[in-house]
Design a protein around this motif. Structure first.
Motif, PDB file in Angstrom:
ATOM      1  N   VAL A 298      70.526  24.798  28.586  1.00 33.37           N
ATOM      2  CA  VAL A 298      69.668  24.998  29.481  1.00 33.37           C
ATOM      3  C   VAL A 298      68.893  26.194  28.476  1.00 33.37           C
ATOM      4  O   VAL A 298      68.018  27.168  28.965  1.00 33.37           O
ATOM      5  CB  VAL A 298      70.409  25.146  30.737  1.00 33.37           C
ATOM      6  CG1 VAL A 298      69.820  26.568  31.569  1.00 33.37           C
ATOM      7  CG2 VAL A 298      71.045  24.324  30.974  1.00 33.37           C
ATOM      8  N   ALA A 299      70.006  26.617  27.707  1.00 30.11           N
ATOM      9  CA  ALA A 299      69.582  27.882  26.883  1.00 30.11           C
ATOM     10  C   ALA A 299      67.993  27.685  25.998  1.00 30.11           C
ATOM     11  O   ALA A 299      67.241  28.614  26.157  1.00 30.11           O
ATOM     12  CB  ALA A 299      70.261  29.013  26.115  1.00 30.11           C
ATOM     13  N   LEU A 300      68.428  26.530  25.622  1.00 28.79           N
ATOM     14  CA  LEU A 300      66.469  26.311  24.650  1.00 28.79           C
ATOM     15  C   LEU A 300      66.165  26.565  25.223  1.00 28.79           C
ATOM     16  O   LEU A 300      65.012  26.372  24.787  1.00 28.79           O
ATOM     17  CB  LEU A 300      67.369  24.868  24.139  1.00 28.79           C
ATOM     18  CG  LEU A 300      67.880  24.785  22.772  1.00 28.79           C
ATOM     19  CD1 LEU A 300      68.127  23.367  22.752  1.00 28.79           C
ATOM     20  CD2 LEU A 300      67.285  26.065  22.040  1.00 28.79           C
ATOM     21  N   LEU A 301      65.941  25.587  26.481  1.00 31.37           N
ATOM     22  CA  LEU A 301      64.630  24.816  27.578  1.00 31.37           C
ATOM     23  C   LEU A 301      63.918  26.184  28.549  1.00 31.37           C
ATOM     24  O   LEU A 301      62.828  26.812  28.938  1.00 31.37           O
ATOM     25  CB  LEU A 301      65.071  24.430  29.183  1.00 31.37           C
ATOM     26  CG  LEU A 301      65.389  22.747  28.465  1.00 31.37           C
ATOM     27  CD1 LEU A 301      66.402  22.175  29.851  1.00 31.37           C
ATOM     28  CD2 LEU A 301      64.142  22.385  27.338  1.00 31.37           C
ATOM     29  N   VAL A 302      65.068  27.059  28.633  1.00 35.03           N
ATOM     30  CA  VAL A 302      64.559  28.560  29.971  1.00 35.03           C
ATOM     31  C   VAL A 302      64.654  29.743  29.350  1.00 35.03           C
ATOM     32  O   VAL A 302      64.078  31.044  30.375  1.00 35.03           O
ATOM     33  CB  VAL A 302      65.156  28.352  31.047  1.00 35.03           C
ATOM     34  CG1 VAL A 302      64.882  27.057  31.947  1.00 35.03           C
ATOM     35  CG2 VAL A 302      66.977  28.248  31.329  1.00 35.03           C
ATOM     36  N   THR A 303      65.602  30.169  28.336  1.00 35.66           N
ATOM     37  CA  THR A 303      65.554  31.686  28.291  1.00 35.66           C
ATOM     38  C   THR A 303      64.926  31.935  27.622  1.00 35.66           C
ATOM     39  O   THR A 303      64.337  31.470  26.714  1.00 35.66           O
ATOM     40  CB  THR A 303      67.398  31.659  27.115  1.00 35.66           C
ATOM     41  OG1 THR A 303      67.583  33.255  27.414  1.00 35.66           O
ATOM     42  CG2 THR A 303      67.566  31.237  25.996  1.00 35.66           C
ATOM     43  N   PRO A 304      64.481  33.452  27.599  1.00 33.70           N
ATOM     44  CA  PRO A 304      63.798  34.483  26.399  1.00 33.70           C
ATOM     45  C   PRO A 304      64.610  34.410  25.391  1.00 33.70           C
ATOM     46  O   PRO A 304      63.439  35.290  24.741  1.00 33.70           O
ATOM     47  CB  PRO A 304      63.404  35.906  27.611  1.00 33.70           C
ATOM     48  CG  PRO A 304      65.159  35.890  28.889  1.00 33.70           C
ATOM     49  CD  PRO A 304      65.743  34.311  28.697  1.00 33.70           C
ATOM     50  N   TRP A 305      65.293  34.790  25.242  1.00 33.74           N
ATOM     51  CA  TRP A 305      65.818  34.916  23.630  1.00 33.74           C
ATOM     52  C   TRP A 305      66.333  33.600  23.488  1.00 33.74           C
ATOM     53  O   TRP A 305      67.472  32.991  22.712  1.00 33.74           O
ATOM     54  CB  TRP A 305      67.606  35.340  24.361  1.00 33.74           C
ATOM     55  CG  TRP A 305      67.816  36.515  25.323  1.00 33.74           C
ATOM     56  CD1 TRP A 305      67.892  37.740  24.588  1.00 33.74           C
ATOM     57  CD2 TRP A 305      68.848  36.898  26.194  1.00 33.74           C
ATOM     58  NE1 TRP A 305      67.071  38.141  25.561  1.00 33.74           N
ATOM     59  CE2 TRP A 305      67.678  38.179  26.853  1.00 33.74           C
ATOM     60  CE3 TRP A 305      68.812  35.448  27.410  1.00 33.74           C
ATOM     61  CZ2 TRP A 305      68.341  38.101  27.873  1.00 33.74           C
ATOM     62  CZ3 TRP A 305      69.251  36.329  28.536  1.00 33.74           C
ATOM     63  CH2 TRP A 305      69.105  37.694  28.909  1.00 33.74           C
ATOM     64  N   ARG A 306      65.123  32.715  22.794  1.00 33.46           N
ATOM     65  CA  ARG A 306      64.926  31.558  22.150  1.00 33.46           C
ATOM     66  C   ARG A 306      65.689  32.013  20.585  1.00 33.46           C
ATOM     67  O   ARG A 306      66.141  30.772  20.154  1.00 33.46           O
ATOM     68  CB  ARG A 306      63.539  31.151  21.897  1.00 33.46           C
ATOM     69  CG  ARG A 306      63.676  30.454  23.545  1.00 33.46           C
ATOM     70  CD  ARG A 306      62.606  29.047  23.175  1.00 33.46           C
ATOM     71  NE  ARG A 306      61.668  29.159  24.700  1.00 33.46           N
ATOM     72  CZ  ARG A 306      60.584  29.744  25.668  1.00 33.46           C
ATOM     73  NH1 ARG A 306      59.931  30.686  25.066  1.00 33.46           N
ATOM     74  NH2 ARG A 306      60.813  29.316  27.206  1.00 33.46           N
ATOM     75  N   ILE A 307      65.322  32.371  20.284  1.00 36.12           N
ATOM     76  CA  ILE A 307      66.196  32.649  18.602  1.00 36.12           C
ATOM     77  C   ILE A 307      67.634  32.906  18.828  1.00 36.12           C
ATOM     78  O   ILE A 307      68.588  32.362  17.822  1.00 36.12           O
ATOM     79  CB  ILE A 307      65.233  34.583  17.617  1.00 36.12           C
ATOM     80  CG1 ILE A 307      64.166  33.490  17.902  1.00 36.12           C
ATOM     81  CG2 ILE A 307      66.192  34.504  17.018  1.00 36.12           C
ATOM     82  CD1 ILE A 307      63.081  34.985  16.725  1.00 36.12           C
ATOM     83  N   ALA A 308      68.408  34.000  19.831  1.00 36.52           N
ATOM     84  CA  ALA A 308      69.841  33.593  19.610  1.00 36.52           C
ATOM     85  C   ALA A 308      69.929  31.874  20.371  1.00 36.52           C
ATOM     86  O   ALA A 308      71.477  31.632  19.685  1.00 36.52           O
ATOM     87  CB  ALA A 308      69.924  34.552  20.809  1.00 36.52           C
ATOM     88  N   ALA A 309      69.035  31.225  21.448  1.00 31.79           N
ATOM     89  CA  ALA A 309      69.927  30.201  21.204  1.00 31.79           C
ATOM     90  C   ALA A 309      69.557  29.060  20.485  1.00 31.79           C
ATOM     91  O   ALA A 309      70.610  28.368  20.221  1.00 31.79           O
ATOM     92  CB  ALA A 309      68.971  29.311  22.392  1.00 31.79           C
ATOM     93  N   GLY A 310      68.790  29.536  19.254  1.00 32.33           N
ATOM     94  CA  GLY A 310      68.691  28.725  18.029  1.00 32.33           C
ATOM     95  C   GLY A 310      69.985  28.561  17.377  1.00 32.33           C
ATOM     96  O   GLY A 310      70.552  27.397  17.027  1.00 32.33           O
ATOM     97  N   TRP A 311      70.637  29.518  16.973  1.00 38.68           N
ATOM     98  CA  TRP A 311      71.253  29.947  16.618  1.00 38.68           C
ATOM     99  C   TRP A 311      72.908  29.623  16.639  1.00 38.68           C
ATOM    100  O   TRP A 311      73.422  29.223  15.986  1.00 38.68           O
ATOM    101  CB  TRP A 311      71.526  31.542  16.100  1.00 38.68           C
ATOM    102  CG  TRP A 311      70.771  32.178  15.122  1.00 38.68           C
ATOM    103  CD1 TRP A 311      68.812  33.156  15.236  1.00 38.68           C
ATOM    104  CD2 TRP A 311      70.208  32.152  13.755  1.00 38.68           C
ATOM    105  NE1 TRP A 311      68.409  33.422  13.863  1.00 38.68           N
ATOM    106  CE2 TRP A 311      69.288  32.556  12.674  1.00 38.68           C
ATOM    107  CE3 TRP A 311      71.084  30.960  12.476  1.00 38.68           C
ATOM    108  CZ2 TRP A 311      68.784  32.789  11.207  1.00 38.68           C
ATOM    109  CZ3 TRP A 311      70.982  30.993  11.427  1.00 38.68           C
ATOM    110  CH2 TRP A 311      69.888  31.596  11.144  1.00 38.68           C
ATOM    111  N   ALA A 312      73.240  29.702  18.289  1.00 38.70           N
ATOM    112  CA  ALA A 312      74.113  29.395  18.596  1.00 38.70           C
ATOM    113  C   ALA A 312      73.768  27.951  18.285  1.00 38.70           C
ATOM    114  O   ALA A 312      75.382  26.668  18.759  1.00 38.70           O
ATOM    115  CB  ALA A 312      73.670  30.126  19.932  1.00 38.70           C
ATOM    116  N   THR A 313      73.091  27.086  18.978  1.00 43.48           N
ATOM    117  CA  THR A 313      72.665  25.878  18.721  1.00 43.48           C
ATOM    118  C   THR A 313      73.086  25.367  17.473  1.00 43.48           C
ATOM    119  O   THR A 313      74.403  24.744  17.450  1.00 43.48           O
ATOM    120  CB  THR A 313      71.139  25.383  19.540  1.00 43.48           C
ATOM    121  OG1 THR A 313      71.352  25.646  20.733  1.00 43.48           O
ATOM    122  CG2 THR A 313      71.760  23.645  19.173  1.00 43.48           C
TER     123      THR A 313
END
Length: 151
Positions: free
Chosen positions: A62-77
């Motif tokens: 969900v974070a990869l799809l909708v969050t405005p913090w995509r960079i953080a989502a990328g690192w977390a993933t």
């Protein structure tokens, strides 16, 4: 920072949807298959690990799809993919079947995809570019400070 390209958006969306699908499988019909991937040496309840990783995958998807913090989502993933890699290695070294991976070759090929998933998470979200740009800025900063001191 540069805008992301349409291939990056597509990969990010595919990765997000795949994580949501896999996470849903952890919590429902694929629960037994995912339990086969939990290393027996892990000192946690197998079902707790499967449910927890399923919730994590759905959240990351969900974070990869909708969050405005995509960079953080990328690192977390990417970190998530690294965290589950020992389970994939254990499945290979202990010759445990799961998801049709019933040969050493099949389990070995699967291992090769884990670094690709990490790379996709970092590239598709712009996290890799962000890291490189910050690194270059840090390298330039000492030179700029020393140049201003010399004046």
């Amino acid at each position: 920072m540069h805008g992301r390209s349409w291939p990056q958006h597509i990969i990010r969306w595919l990765l997000g949807l795949a994580l949501i699908g896999a996470g849903t499988g952890h919590l429902t019909v694929l629960r037994d298959e995912f339990q086969a991937q939990v290393p027996p040496w892990l000192p946690l309840d197998v079902d707790l690990v499967v449910v927890g990783s399923g919730v994590a995958e759905i959240t990351l998807g969900v974070a990869l799809l909708v969050t405005p913090w995509r960079i953080a989502a990328g690192w977390a993933t990417a970190l998530f993919f690294l965290a589950i890699f020992p389970g994939n290695i254990a499945q290979f070294t202990e010759a445990r079947d799961g998801f049709g991976l019933d040969t050493d070759l099949a389990r070995g090929v699967r291992l090769l995809f884990q670094p690709l998933l990490v790379a996709w998470a970092l590239w598709s979200t712009g996290a890799w570019s962000w890291w490189r740009e910050r690194r270059q800025e840090r390298r330039r900063a000492p030179r700029a400070r020393s140049a201003s001191m010399e004046r």
